[in-house]
Enzyme design. Structure first.
Site, PDB file in Angstrom:
ATOM      1  N   THR A   1      28.322 -45.726  -0.691  1.00 50.00           N
ATOM      2  CA  THR A   1      27.490 -44.863  -1.551  1.00 50.00           C
ATOM      3  C   THR A   1      26.005 -44.982  -1.177  1.00 50.00           C
ATOM      4  OG1 THR A   1      27.529 -46.567  -3.275  1.00 50.00           O
ATOM      5  CG2 THR A   1      29.055 -44.731  -3.547  1.00 50.00           C
TER       6      THR A   1
ATOM      7  N   ARG B   1      35.310 -42.330  -8.141  1.00 51.11           N
ATOM      8  CA  ARG B   1      35.433 -42.518  -9.593  1.00 51.11           C
ATOM      9  C   ARG B   1      34.146 -42.897 -10.318  1.00 51.11           C
ATOM     10  NH1 ARG B   1      39.944 -43.838  -6.985  1.00 51.11           N
ATOM     11  NH2 ARG B   1      41.858 -42.822  -7.660  1.00 51.11           N
TER      12      ARG B   1
ATOM     13  N   ILE C   1      37.196 -43.976   5.070  1.00 44.92           N
ATOM     14  CA  ILE C   1      37.615 -43.147   6.206  1.00 44.92           C
ATOM     15  C   ILE C   1      36.402 -42.646   6.985  1.00 44.92           C
ATOM     16  CG2 ILE C   1      39.796 -42.420   5.125  1.00 44.92           C
ATOM     17  CD1 ILE C   1      38.415 -39.891   4.133  1.00 44.92           C
TER      18      ILE C   1
ATOM     19  N   HIS D   1      43.393 -46.192   5.335  1.00 46.19           N
ATOM     20  CA  HIS D   1      43.563 -44.760   5.084  1.00 46.19           C
ATOM     21  C   HIS D   1      43.124 -43.893   6.263  1.00 46.19           C
ATOM     22  CE1 HIS D   1      43.522 -45.759   0.504  1.00 46.19           C
ATOM     23  NE2 HIS D   1      44.695 -45.931   1.056  1.00 46.19           N
TER      24      HIS D   1
ATOM     25  N   CYS E   1      50.952 -29.940  19.183  1.00 44.40           N
ATOM     26  CA  CYS E   1      51.142 -30.575  20.500  1.00 44.40           C
ATOM     27  C   CYS E   1      50.701 -32.029  20.504  1.00 44.40           C
ATOM     28  CB  CYS E   1      50.402 -29.796  21.581  1.00 44.40           C
ATOM     29  SG  CYS E   1      48.609 -29.943  21.497  1.00 44.40           S
TER      30      CYS E   1
ATOM     31  N   CYS F   1      43.644 -26.125  17.728  1.00 43.90           N
ATOM     32  CA  CYS F   1      43.712 -26.847  19.001  1.00 43.90           C
ATOM     33  C   CYS F   1      43.291 -25.926  20.152  1.00 43.90           C
ATOM     34  CB  CYS F   1      45.146 -27.317  19.197  1.00 43.90           C
ATOM     35  SG  CYS F   1      45.427 -28.136  20.766  1.00 43.90           S
TER      36      CYS F   1
ATOM     37  N   CYS G   1      46.800 -25.304  22.318  1.00 42.38           N
ATOM     38  CA  CYS G   1      47.976 -24.547  21.868  1.00 42.38           C
ATOM     39  C   CYS G   1      47.723 -23.706  20.615  1.00 42.38           C
ATOM     40  CB  CYS G   1      49.145 -25.503  21.619  1.00 42.38           C
ATOM     41  SG  CYS G   1      48.934 -26.491  20.136  1.00 42.38           S
TER      42      CYS G   1
HETATM   43  P1  CNA Z   1      36.620 -45.347  -6.117  1.00 49.10           P
HETATM   44  O1  CNA Z   1      37.843 -45.307  -6.954  1.00 49.10           O
HETATM   45  O2  CNA Z   1      35.718 -44.189  -6.140  1.00 49.10           O
HETATM   46  O3  CNA Z   1      35.825 -46.665  -6.567  1.00 49.10           O
HETATM   47  C1  CNA Z   1      34.554 -46.970  -6.054  1.00 49.10           C
HETATM   48  C2  CNA Z   1      34.044 -48.191  -6.801  1.00 49.10           C
HETATM   49  O4  CNA Z   1      32.842 -48.613  -6.176  1.00 49.10           O
HETATM   50  C3  CNA Z   1      33.711 -47.903  -8.273  1.00 49.10           C
HETATM   51  O5  CNA Z   1      34.342 -48.873  -9.081  1.00 49.10           O
HETATM   52  C4  CNA Z   1      32.177 -48.035  -8.340  1.00 49.10           C
HETATM   53  O6  CNA Z   1      31.752 -48.649  -9.548  1.00 49.10           O
HETATM   54  C5  CNA Z   1      31.895 -48.927  -7.179  1.00 49.10           C
HETATM   55  N1  CNA Z   1      30.586 -48.709  -6.552  1.00 49.10           N
HETATM   56  C6  CNA Z   1      29.981 -47.533  -6.257  1.00 49.10           C
HETATM   57  N2  CNA Z   1      28.816 -47.755  -5.616  1.00 49.10           N
HETATM   58  C7  CNA Z   1      28.686 -49.096  -5.520  1.00 49.10           C
HETATM   59  C8  CNA Z   1      27.699 -49.956  -4.970  1.00 49.10           C
HETATM   60  N3  CNA Z   1      26.593 -49.476  -4.375  1.00 49.10           N
HETATM   61  N4  CNA Z   1      27.889 -51.295  -5.067  1.00 49.10           N
HETATM   62  C9  CNA Z   1      28.988 -51.807  -5.679  1.00 49.10           C
HETATM   63  N5  CNA Z   1      29.948 -51.043  -6.203  1.00 49.10           N
HETATM   64  C10 CNA Z   1      29.814 -49.706  -6.118  1.00 49.10           C
HETATM   65  O7  CNA Z   1      36.977 -45.630  -4.575  1.00 49.10           O
HETATM   66  P2  CNA Z   1      38.065 -46.613  -3.957  1.00 49.10           P
HETATM   67  O8  CNA Z   1      37.583 -46.945  -2.619  1.00 49.10           O
HETATM   68  O9  CNA Z   1      38.431 -47.691  -4.870  1.00 49.10           O
HETATM   69  O10 CNA Z   1      39.320 -45.633  -3.843  1.00 49.10           O
HETATM   70  C11 CNA Z   1      40.010 -45.516  -2.662  1.00 49.10           C
HETATM   71  C12 CNA Z   1      39.903 -44.112  -2.074  1.00 49.10           C
HETATM   72  C13 CNA Z   1      38.515 -43.579  -2.012  1.00 49.10           C
HETATM   73  C14 CNA Z   1      40.323 -44.191  -0.634  1.00 49.10           C
HETATM   74  O11 CNA Z   1      41.480 -43.434  -0.451  1.00 49.10           O
HETATM   75  C15 CNA Z   1      39.193 -43.610   0.208  1.00 49.10           C
HETATM   76  O12 CNA Z   1      39.645 -42.895   1.316  1.00 49.10           O
HETATM   77  C16 CNA Z   1      38.450 -42.748  -0.736  1.00 49.10           C
HETATM   78  N6  CNA Z   1      37.045 -42.407  -0.403  1.00 49.10           N
HETATM   79  C17 CNA Z   1      36.456 -42.873   0.729  1.00 49.10           C
HETATM   80  C18 CNA Z   1      35.148 -42.535   0.985  1.00 49.10           C
HETATM   81  C19 CNA Z   1      34.521 -43.062   2.249  1.00 49.10           C
HETATM   82  O13 CNA Z   1      35.211 -43.219   3.251  1.00 49.10           O
HETATM   83  N7  CNA Z   1      33.223 -43.363   2.227  1.00 49.10           N
HETATM   84  C20 CNA Z   1      34.422 -41.730   0.103  1.00 49.10           C
HETATM   85  C21 CNA Z   1      35.068 -41.262  -1.050  1.00 49.10           C
HETATM   86  C22 CNA Z   1      36.390 -41.612  -1.307  1.00 49.10           C
END
Ligand code: CNA
Length: 251
Positions: A28, A36, A107, A123, A134, A152, A155
């Site tokens: 973030t 979330r 990701i 993930h 392909c 692609c 193909c």
């Molecule tokens: P989530 O459910 O959105 O949880 C994120 C958590 O991080 C929350 O509890 C927040 O309170 C906490 N949070 C946010 N910012 C901070 C910070 N700066 N410091 C500390 N805590 C913080 O996401 P999860 O990763 O738990 O869920 C898994 C999903 C989210 C996976 O399938 C990912 O692929 C997917 N995702 C990935 C990305 C990415 O690759 N950057 C972005 C959005 C979603």
């Protein structure tokens, strides 16, 4: 918080096989919204009235690819994002022999961009893509930077990201490698994840040690069982650990 960071720093100084298990909250601070949080995609992203779980599902990719790629490209692909202090701190901890692996649900490829070498991507990654017809592998850089269905060049088949969508299984080899790393970890830091997405979130149960650290802005289901809980921004915490206390001389 200072006492907690001092304790974490001393644990990391002693650590020889620590593992970091993370999620969207790690990125973030790089400008990539999580799912979330109040500013997360589940709250803010407009999806024509559809749930993000559907728009990021295998079902949507097959039934409504245009909807899928519009959502994916708009909200999950961030080629401009740079690693933040959390990613950089973890790469330094690996360089200095304290951290053995990063296991991530993300990701976005930012751990590798920061210099981390052992990264288990539960993930997958938006950086990698392939043709469903392909099988040709195609880099993100070679896909048009617009929310259209990519095709692609060989193909004409649909090119999809190598990410695990809702309704799809995780790669067995990545799971096995993640479990092995977590089982062998002397310290397990879990951070920036709500621990809501399974089976990924369940992997932390394989940790056998007594230095389980939770770093998250908000409470998580694993807080109660943790040995140390820090509710602060993870980039700030990990940066302080490496800057102030931890011996991060490369080995
Ligand atoms: P989530 O459910 O959105 O949880 C994120 C958590 O991080 C929350 O509890 C927040 O309170 C906490 N949070 C946010 N910012 C901070 C910070 N700066 N410091 C500390 N805590 C913080 O996401 P999860 O990763 O738990 O869920 C898994 C999903 C989210 C996976 O399938 C990912 O692929 C997917 N995702 C990935 C990305 C990415 O690759 N950057 C972005 C959005 C979603």
């Amino acid at each position: 918080m200072d006492t907690a960071i001092d304790l974490l720093s001393s644990w990391m100084n002693d650590a020889r096989s620590a593992v970091f298990f993370g999620g969207a909250g790690v990125s973030t601070a790089s400008g990539i919204p999580d799912f979330r949080s109040a500013a997360g995609l589940y709250v803010t992203a407009a999806g024509n009235g559809r749930e993000p779980e559907y728009l990021l599902s295998h079902e949507c990719l097959i039934a409504e690819p245009a909807e899928f790629f519009t959502f994916h490209r708009t909200h999950l692909v961030h080629p401009e994002a740079k690693p933040n202090r959390a990613h950089l701190a973890l790469a330094r901890l690996e360089d200095s022999g304290h951290l053995a692996a990063v296991v991530t649900q993300n990701i976005d490829g930012l751990h590798q961009a920061a210099g981390s070498r052992t990264v288990h991507e539960l993930h997958g990654s938006v950086e990698r893509n392939h043709c469903v017809q392909c099988g040709r592998a195609i880099d993100l850089a070679d896909i048009p930077d617009e929310p259209v269905i990519p095709v692609c060049p060989d193909c004409g088949g649909m090119v999809r990201p190598d990410v695990v969508l809702y309704g799809e299984g995780l790669d067995e080899q990545v799971i096995d490698a993640s479990i092995r790393a977590i089982q062998q970890a002397d310290v397990l830091i879990v951070g920036g994840t709500s621990l809501n997405v399974y089976p990924a979130a369940g992997l932390i149960r394989y940790y056998r040690g007594h230095r389980l650290v939770l770093i998250n802005l908000t409470e998580t289901p694993a807080d109660k069982g943790a040995d140390l809980v820090i509710h602060s921004p993870i980039d700030e915490v990990l940066d302080t650990v490496v800057q102030r206390n931890c011996d991060t001389t490369p080995r």
